[in-house]
Design an enzyme around this catalytic site. Structure first.
Site, mmCIF file in Angstrom:
data_model
loop_
_atom_site.group_PDB
_atom_site.id
_atom_site.type_symbol
_atom_site.label_atom_id
_atom_site.label_comp_id
_atom_site.label_asym_id
_atom_site.label_seq_id
_atom_site.Cartn_x
_atom_site.Cartn_y
_atom_site.Cartn_z
ATOM 1 N N PHE A 316 0.829 -1.211 0.000
ATOM 2 C CA PHE A 316 0.000 0.000 0.000
ATOM 3 C C PHE A 316 0.859 1.254 0.000
ATOM 4 O O PHE A 316 1.821 1.363 0.775
ATOM 5 C CB PHE A 316 -0.868 0.049 1.259
ATOM 6 C CG PHE A 316 -2.046 -0.876 1.255
ATOM 7 C CD1 PHE A 316 -3.246 -0.503 0.677
ATOM 8 C CD2 PHE A 316 -1.964 -2.119 1.853
ATOM 9 C CE1 PHE A 316 -4.337 -1.351 0.684
ATOM 10 C CE2 PHE A 316 -3.054 -2.979 1.880
ATOM 11 C CZ PHE A 316 -4.241 -2.598 1.293
ATOM 12 N N ASP A 317 0.502 2.193 -0.863
ATOM 13 C CA ASP A 317 0.911 3.569 -0.651
ATOM 14 C C ASP A 317 0.054 4.090 0.499
ATOM 15 O O ASP A 317 -0.977 3.492 0.823
ATOM 16 C CB ASP A 317 0.675 4.382 -1.920
ATOM 17 C CG ASP A 317 0.948 5.860 -1.728
ATOM 18 O OD1 ASP A 317 2.006 6.189 -1.176
ATOM 19 O OD2 ASP A 317 0.090 6.673 -2.117
ATOM 20 N N LYS A 318 0.452 5.187 1.123
ATOM 21 C CA LYS A 318 -0.329 5.672 2.267
ATOM 22 C C LYS A 318 -1.348 6.733 1.868
ATOM 23 O O LYS A 318 -2.554 6.529 1.985
ATOM 24 C CB LYS A 318 0.603 6.248 3.337
ATOM 25 C CG LYS A 318 -0.127 6.615 4.634
ATOM 26 C CD LYS A 318 0.682 7.575 5.492
ATOM 27 C CE LYS A 318 0.537 8.990 5.001
ATOM 28 N NZ LYS A 318 1.150 10.001 5.873
ATOM 29 N N THR A 321 -4.819 6.356 -0.181
ATOM 30 C CA THR A 321 -5.226 4.947 -0.244
ATOM 31 C C THR A 321 -5.725 4.509 1.137
ATOM 32 O O THR A 321 -6.920 4.297 1.333
ATOM 33 C CB THR A 321 -4.061 4.054 -0.705
ATOM 34 O OG1 THR A 321 -2.924 4.303 0.119
ATOM 35 C CG2 THR A 321 -3.707 4.362 -2.145
#
Length: 644
Positions: A316-318, A321
């Protein structure tokens, strides 16, 4: 593309395949009614559907050394024609053509994202030169900028090359490179990047990286390279064909030697044709894509859906997202006894009400929601990269950085420094506020965590047996703090786009099938590098949505768990369909060897497998996966994070 290839493409199209199907139906009617014509209509089907198939099979065999399912069907077609079974030959090539159309329909890929990324490149820059002893600006093309040239960038302009600020203060929107929504304050000796946006103050820079060496060009190059590295994936039927072809030929030859009955041998080749096998993947995928669309999940290709079913690691990007990607006031910290939170909020709102900075806008929005009474300042001044100054009731209000306060002789005590450090370690932005030359408080702002993010992470790890990684540009402490909120244990922090690509590649080297979830342009190279990629459609840019294989159109991250379950079910359905088709084929082969089937009845019998596969695939469309979209989010166990 030569004329012959264009002709093959035309014959493979939907319209011509429909024409072939119509003539095959006429042939079947004539066969059932025992009516004959000088030329069997199935010949039209053989020409339309058989020629492209023959060209495909020979091309793969000669140029790619690839024994495909097309080769087996061509062998069956030729063998059927040799003994005069025209309908059987037409039937097997038509089903192959139909399966190819279904699969091609689900495998459309877009290149628009890369074109949009290239369009981000600035076209001109303001070169600073001396003329008659004065410094003047000259607009030149970016390609003409040389290393160590001095350039001026005005507010609202895109920075043309990588460089170092030599004069001026500003705030820069670097989301194209870092994905972070908060602009960064920049001053002398700070680095700036090509393609990023200068928001407020005019700055002079000295170019350090130009042309192909600039950060934006590197980002574009990474997307191109990742796209080119994607190896073509064989269809399941073609993987099976590697051993199906020799086995079918061996059984047919042995049967002919033992019985001297050419019809039995040809029947074996016909029933061995992997028609149900060919239909298994595209029909299941079309049903699943239709199911996903109803839930706001856009799946661009069948290959992506298949790979998603095999994914065992999701990165995951933060920002945008697991979070909403919007700044909100999170902390109001008064530093004087006679200053309440409401009064502090009133002062800072008055100072920021005329500001165009995202922090100022977030504070004003929060104050309106909290019904704080404030007025317009009597005077207002913005100092780019530092803060704002305002006058209210003849008293000066300052809001900005510590450096801004120190420049205005406002004392910052150790207690205030500790509170600022704490906010920084939690990944929050902060501004310091003074009133009438005294420090009165601190305002903290943060990106808002999606309420369902901990549930999604927990479900992926515990229910769907999937590893989860966090890839963020935040510092180590901020990354750890955020991870403690969502339950991600594997954290990679302080990352640039190329670092994310390296981590994805390393995960793949560790024998993991990796899915990348992101929403920023900076995520595009990592999205392309991952085995399968998911973009947040509501927040994400068009570039990211085009770069990704799957888009969550409703921007609902909960749909990720639904998508994983759907993908798993699709893979199971495909494998079950293959098993059923193989069992039917095995029974048909035995019957063919024993002489119980002829080529025509064999062609009709093995169509039973095709019908079974289609019906099984159709069941995916209305299957209920709601448990994974609306499961209880209570009692989620959050594990301690480990920063890499």
């Amino acid at each position: 593309m030569n004329k012959f290839e264009k002709l093959m493409g035309f014959l493979e199209g939907l319209k011509m395949t429909i024409v072939g199907g119509i003539f095959l139906l006429i042939s079947l009617i004539l066969l059932i009614t025992n009516t004959t014509l000088p030329i069997d209509p199935a010949w039209v089907t053989i020409v339309i559907c058989g020629l492209p198939l023959l060209y495909l099979a020979l091309s793969r065999l000669v140029y790619e050394h690839w024994v495909s399912s097309a080769l087996l069907i061509c062998i069956a077609m030729v063998a059927s024609l040799m003994i005069g079974e025209i309908f059987a030959a037409g039937e097997v090539v038509f089903i192959m053509a139909l399966g190819a159309l279904l699969e091609d329909y689900t495998v459309r890929k877009s290149k628009q994202g890369l074109r949009d990324l290239i369009n981000l490149k600035p076209q001109t820059g303001r070169l600073l030169i001396k003329e008659n002893g004065d410094i003047v600006e000259k607009e030149i093309k970016v390609q003409e900028i040389k290393k160590e040239d001095k350039l001026r960038v005005l507010p609202g302009e895109v920075i043309p090359v990588d460089g170092i600020i030599i004069s001026g203060d500003t705030s820069v929107d670097q989301s194209v490179m870092t994905g972070e929504s908060l602009p960064l304050d920049k001053t002398v000796n700070d680095e700036v990047y090509a393609g990023t946006l200068n928001l407020y103050g005019a700055i002079d820079i000295i170019s350090t990286k130009i042309g192909k060496d600039s950060s934006l060009e590197k980002l574009i190059r990474m997307v191109k390279e990742a796209d080119e590295k994607q190896a073509p994936t064989q269809r399941i039927a073609d993987k099976w064909a590697t051993w199906l072809v020799p086995v079918a030929l061996a059984i047919a030859i042995i049967t002919y030697i033992l019985t001297w009955n050419i019809e039995r041998a040809v029947t074996i080749l016909v029933v061995f044709c992997p028609c149900a096998l060919i239909l298994a993947t595209p029909t299941a995928i079309m049903a699943a894509i239709g199911q996903a669309t109803k839930h706001g999940v856009l799946i661009k290709s069948g290959e992506a859906l298949e790979k998603m079913g095999n994914v065992n690691s999701i990165a995951f990007d933060k920002t945008g997202t697991l979070t909403y990607g919007n700044l909100e006031v999170s902390d109001i910290i008064p530093l004087k006894e006679n200053i309440s939170k409401k009064i502090l909020l009133k002062y800072v709102t008055i100072s920021e009400v005329k500001s165009e900075h995202p922090i100022g806008k977030a504070i004003v929005k929060y104050s309106k929601n909290e019904s704080i009474n404030y007025t317009q300042p009597e005077e207002f001044k913005m100092i780019p990269g530092k803060g704002v100054s305002a006058v209210y009731n003849n008293k000066k209000i300052l809001s900005g950085t510590i450096k801004f306060m120190e420049e205005n002789n406002i004392t910052i005590n150790s207690e205030s420094i500790e509170k600022l450090d704490l906010l920084r370690n939690e990944g929050k932005a902060s501004i310091v506020v003074s009133y009438d030359n005294e420090l009165v408080g601190i305002i903290g702002l943060s990106d808002v965590l999606r309420e369902t993010a901990p549930y999604v992470v927990n479900t992926l790890i515990n229910d769907l047996d999937t590893d989860v990684e966090l890839l963020t540009g935040d510092n180590h402490k901020a990354a750890n703090y955020f991870a403690s909120k969502v339950g991600i244990t594997n954290i990679y922090s302080e990352l640039l786009p190329e670092n994310k690509v390296e981590i994805i590649e390393q995960l793949k080297c560790d024998k993991k099938t990796v899915c990348m979830v992101g929403d920023g342009i900076n995520d595009a190279p990592a999205l392309k590098t991952a085995d399968v990629s998911v973009a947040m459609g509501g927040m994400g840019s068009d570039i990211v949505i085009d770069a990704a294989d799957i888009a969550l159109l409703g921007d609902d991250i909960e749909n990720l768990t639904y998508l994983k379950k759907l993908s798993n079910a699709t893979l199971f359905t495909i494998h079950l369909s293959i098993t059923i088709s193989m069992i039917i084929n095995a029974v048909a082969i035995v019957c063919s060897v024993l002489g119980l089937l002829d080529p025509i009845s064999g062609a009709l019998v093995h169509n039973i497998g095709s019908c079974a596969v289609v019906m099984l695939a159709a069941s995916l469309y209305d299957r209920d996966f709601s448990d994974y979209a609306h499961k209880s989010k209570d009692n989620i166990t959050i594990k301690k994070p480990i920063t890499n």
